[in-house]
Design a protein around this motif. Structure first.
Motif, PDB file in Angstrom:
ATOM      1  N   ALA A  56       0.651  -1.402   0.269  1.00  0.00           N
ATOM      2  CA  ALA A  56      -0.296   0.005   0.347  1.00  0.00           C
ATOM      3  C   ALA A  56       0.866   1.511  -0.595  1.00  0.00           C
ATOM      4  CB  ALA A  56      -1.166  -0.298   1.088  1.00  0.00           C
ATOM      5  N   ALA A  57       1.758   1.245   0.917  1.00  0.00           N
ATOM      6  CA  ALA A  57       2.471   2.328   0.783  1.00  0.00           C
ATOM      7  C   ALA A  57       3.704   2.631  -0.697  1.00  0.00           C
ATOM      8  CB  ALA A  57       3.852   2.480   2.282  1.00  0.00           C
ATOM      9  N   ASP A  58       3.849   1.588  -1.315  1.00  0.00           N
ATOM     10  CA  ASP A  58       4.370   1.693  -2.115  1.00  0.00           C
ATOM     11  C   ASP A  58       3.572   1.978  -3.254  1.00  0.00           C
ATOM     12  OD1 ASP A  58       7.163   0.501  -1.037  1.00  0.00           O
ATOM     13  OD2 ASP A  58       6.469  -1.292  -1.973  1.00  0.00           O
ATOM     14  N   ILE A  59       2.489   2.120  -3.635  1.00  0.00           N
ATOM     15  CA  ILE A  59       1.658   2.330  -4.126  1.00  0.00           C
ATOM     16  C   ILE A  59       1.478   4.243  -4.028  1.00  0.00           C
ATOM     17  CG2 ILE A  59      -0.953   2.655  -4.895  1.00  0.00           C
ATOM     18  CD1 ILE A  59      -1.011  -0.805  -4.243  1.00  0.00           C
ATOM     19  N   ALA A  60       1.099   4.493  -2.670  1.00  0.00           N
ATOM     20  CA  ALA A  60       1.054   5.419  -2.291  1.00  0.00           C
ATOM     21  C   ALA A  60       2.744   6.856  -2.671  1.00  0.00           C
ATOM     22  CB  ALA A  60       0.786   6.026  -0.832  1.00  0.00           C
ATOM     23  N   LEU A  61       3.544   5.790  -2.632  1.00  0.00           N
ATOM     24  CA  LEU A  61       4.981   6.374  -3.320  1.00  0.00           C
ATOM     25  C   LEU A  61       5.162   6.175  -4.426  1.00  0.00           C
ATOM     26  CD1 LEU A  61       8.028   5.070  -0.819  1.00  0.00           C
ATOM     27  CD2 LEU A  61       7.433   7.117  -1.045  1.00  0.00           C
ATOM     28  N   LYS A  62       4.727   5.899  -5.355  1.00  0.00           N
ATOM     29  CA  LYS A  62       4.925   5.948  -6.954  1.00  0.00           C
ATOM     30  C   LYS A  62       3.499   6.394  -7.065  1.00  0.00           C
ATOM     31  CE  LYS A  62       6.822   1.201  -7.200  1.00  0.00           C
ATOM     32  NZ  LYS A  62       6.257  -0.391  -6.941  1.00  0.00           N
ATOM     33  N   SER A  63       2.759   7.025  -6.945  1.00  0.00           N
ATOM     34  CA  SER A  63       1.671   8.141  -7.342  1.00  0.00           C
ATOM     35  C   SER A  63       1.933   9.190  -6.967  1.00  0.00           C
ATOM     36  CB  SER A  63       0.608   7.646  -6.915  1.00  0.00           C
ATOM     37  OG  SER A  63       0.091   7.626  -5.260  1.00  0.00           O
ATOM     38  N   GLY A  64       3.240   9.211  -5.662  1.00  0.00           N
ATOM     39  CA  GLY A  64       3.541  10.612  -5.279  1.00  0.00           C
ATOM     40  C   GLY A  64       3.499  11.535  -4.333  1.00  0.00           C
ATOM     41  N   ASN A  65       2.776  10.235  -3.506  1.00  0.00           N
ATOM     42  CA  ASN A  65       1.916  10.706  -2.486  1.00  0.00           C
ATOM     43  C   ASN A  65       2.745  10.383  -1.572  1.00  0.00           C
ATOM     44  OD1 ASN A  65       0.553  11.994  -0.180  1.00  0.00           O
ATOM     45  ND2 ASN A  65      -1.360  11.183  -1.273  1.00  0.00           N
ATOM     46  N   ILE A  66       4.341  11.512  -0.685  1.00  0.00           N
ATOM     47  CA  ILE A  66       4.861  11.096   0.600  1.00  0.00           C
ATOM     48  C   ILE A  66       4.193  10.947   1.357  1.00  0.00           C
ATOM     49  CG2 ILE A  66       6.801  11.335   1.638  1.00  0.00           C
ATOM     50  CD1 ILE A  66       8.342  12.113  -1.324  1.00  0.00           C
ATOM     51  N   GLU A  67       3.395  11.753   1.849  1.00  0.00           N
ATOM     52  CA  GLU A  67       2.417  11.957   3.367  1.00  0.00           C
ATOM     53  C   GLU A  67       1.868  10.838   2.952  1.00  0.00           C
ATOM     54  OE1 GLU A  67       2.091  13.751   7.083  1.00  0.00           O
ATOM     55  OE2 GLU A  67       3.341  14.325   5.003  1.00  0.00           O
ATOM     56  N   ARG A  68       1.061  10.308   1.740  1.00  0.00           N
ATOM     57  CA  ARG A  68       0.040   9.143   2.468  1.00  0.00           C
ATOM     58  C   ARG A  68       1.205   7.642   3.137  1.00  0.00           C
ATOM     59  NH1 ARG A  68      -3.962   6.334   3.397  1.00  0.00           N
ATOM     60  NH2 ARG A  68      -5.794   4.877   2.983  1.00  0.00           N
ATOM     61  N   ALA A  69       1.830   8.090   2.010  1.00  0.00           N
ATOM     62  CA  ALA A  69       2.964   6.883   2.002  1.00  0.00           C
ATOM     63  C   ALA A  69       3.520   6.384   3.889  1.00  0.00           C
ATOM     64  CB  ALA A  69       4.031   6.803   1.704  1.00  0.00           C
ATOM     65  N   ILE A  70       3.367   7.795   4.375  1.00  0.00           N
ATOM     66  CA  ILE A  70       4.284   7.909   5.582  1.00  0.00           C
ATOM     67  C   ILE A  70       3.224   7.246   6.629  1.00  0.00           C
ATOM     68  CG2 ILE A  70       4.951   9.350   8.100  1.00  0.00           C
ATOM     69  CD1 ILE A  70       6.266  11.061   5.261  1.00  0.00           C
ATOM     70  N   GLU A  71       1.491   7.817   6.393  1.00  0.00           N
ATOM     71  CA  GLU A  71       0.496   7.632   7.463  1.00  0.00           C
ATOM     72  C   GLU A  71      -0.103   6.365   7.219  1.00  0.00           C
ATOM     73  OE1 GLU A  71      -3.005  10.372   5.422  1.00  0.00           O
ATOM     74  OE2 GLU A  71      -1.594  12.047   5.231  1.00  0.00           O
ATOM     75  N   ILE A  72       0.353   5.782   6.148  1.00  0.00           N
ATOM     76  CA  ILE A  72       0.264   4.293   5.470  1.00  0.00           C
ATOM     77  C   ILE A  72       1.056   3.161   6.604  1.00  0.00           C
ATOM     78  CG2 ILE A  72       0.215   2.051   4.506  1.00  0.00           C
ATOM     79  CD1 ILE A  72      -0.690   4.136   2.425  1.00  0.00           C
ATOM     80  N   TYR A  73       2.564   3.962   6.542  1.00  0.00           N
ATOM     81  CA  TYR A  73       3.281   3.201   7.853  1.00  0.00           C
ATOM     82  C   TYR A  73       2.887   3.355   9.030  1.00  0.00           C
ATOM     83  CZ  TYR A  73       6.881   2.121   3.968  1.00  0.00           C
ATOM     84  OH  TYR A  73       7.838   1.180   2.840  1.00  0.00           O
ATOM     85  N   GLU A  74       2.925   4.300   9.455  1.00  0.00           N
ATOM     86  CA  GLU A  74       2.036   4.780  10.760  1.00  0.00           C
ATOM     87  C   GLU A  74       1.442   3.968  11.093  1.00  0.00           C
ATOM     88  OE1 GLU A  74       2.640   9.198  12.300  1.00  0.00           O
ATOM     89  OE2 GLU A  74       2.471   9.114  10.624  1.00  0.00           O
ATOM     90  N   GLN A  75       0.229   3.961  10.608  1.00  0.00           N
ATOM     91  CA  GLN A  75      -1.332   3.304  10.606  1.00  0.00           C
ATOM     92  C   GLN A  75      -0.765   1.941  10.601  1.00  0.00           C
ATOM     93  OE1 GLN A  75      -4.191   4.796   7.566  1.00  0.00           O
ATOM     94  NE2 GLN A  75      -4.168   6.545   8.471  1.00  0.00           N
ATOM     95  N   GLY A  76       0.194   1.259   9.709  1.00  0.00           N
ATOM     96  CA  GLY A  76       0.471   0.018  10.028  1.00  0.00           C
ATOM     97  C   GLY A  76       1.695  -0.371  10.669  1.00  0.00           C
TER      98      GLY A  76
END
Length: 193
Positions: A56-76
């Motif tokens: 999920a975080a990789d998908i966010a990163l590949k779409s350019g959404n670093i903030e969303r990837a950070i949130e995903i890692y925190e929630q996970g």
């Protein structure tokens, strides 16, 4: 780890599972077959639902959404990855906050201290009850009185001051022992039976 399929029957079987569906959605997004933000978020949510946090975080990163990837890692519950990503993206205070919230006090304090905010770094240590590291930071800025107080507190039992726990003249030796995780002659006193 991507499961390999050797037949159409295996592919269909995988797509009938929630994890298989999540992986299929992720592949569609990763390969750019459908690139809409809504579809990307749908793939992220599906991956999160089946505990594929890194995907999920990789998908966010590949779409350019670093903030969303950070949130995903925190929630996970992957604070180290969230903190590292925040650091790499230059969000140092965010990284420090992530580390502190995860109980990684020294990593958080180091980032804040390196931002030339020593008082805030010491507060991070105090909130995390790492008085020994607070003493090291206080010593670095030349506040020996506070460093001594933190050292005594770090060697006390349950937050009680124990002045005989560490002699201030042996502070450097105690620091070295703490780094080796070998407290030698500076062991904490345990309460009696």
């Amino acid at each position: 780890m991507k499961p390999e399929v050797s037949s159409i029957a295996e592919l269909i079987a995988q797509l009938q599972t929630e994890e298989g569906k999540a992986r299929a959605l992720a592949r569609v997004v990763e390969r750019g077959i459908i690139g809409s933000p809504d579809y990307t978020e749908r793939a992220i949510q599906k991956c999160i639902k089946v505990d594929l946090v890194i995907l999920a975080a990789d998908i966010a990163l590949k779409s350019g959404n670093i903030e969303r990837a950070i949130e995903i890692y925190e929630q996970g519950k992957l604070p180290s990855k969230a903190g590292e990503l925040a650091e790499k993206s230059g969000q140092l205070m965010r990284a420090a906050s992530v580390y502190e919230n995860a109980g990684l006090t020294r990593k958080a304090a180091d980032i804040v201290f390196n931002l030339r905010l020593p008082e805030e770094a010491i507060k991070v240590c105090v909130r995390g009850k790492d008085f020994f590291y607070a003493a090291e930071l206080a010593e670095k800025i030349g506040d020996t009185e506070r460093a001594q107080s933190f050292t005594q507190r770090s060697m006390g039992v349950e937050g009680q001051y124990e002045p005989t726990g560490v002699c201030w003249t042996n502070f450097r030796e105690a620091c070295a022992a703490e780094k080796r995780k070998d407290h030698g002659g500076c062991q904490r006193r345990r309460p009696g039976p």
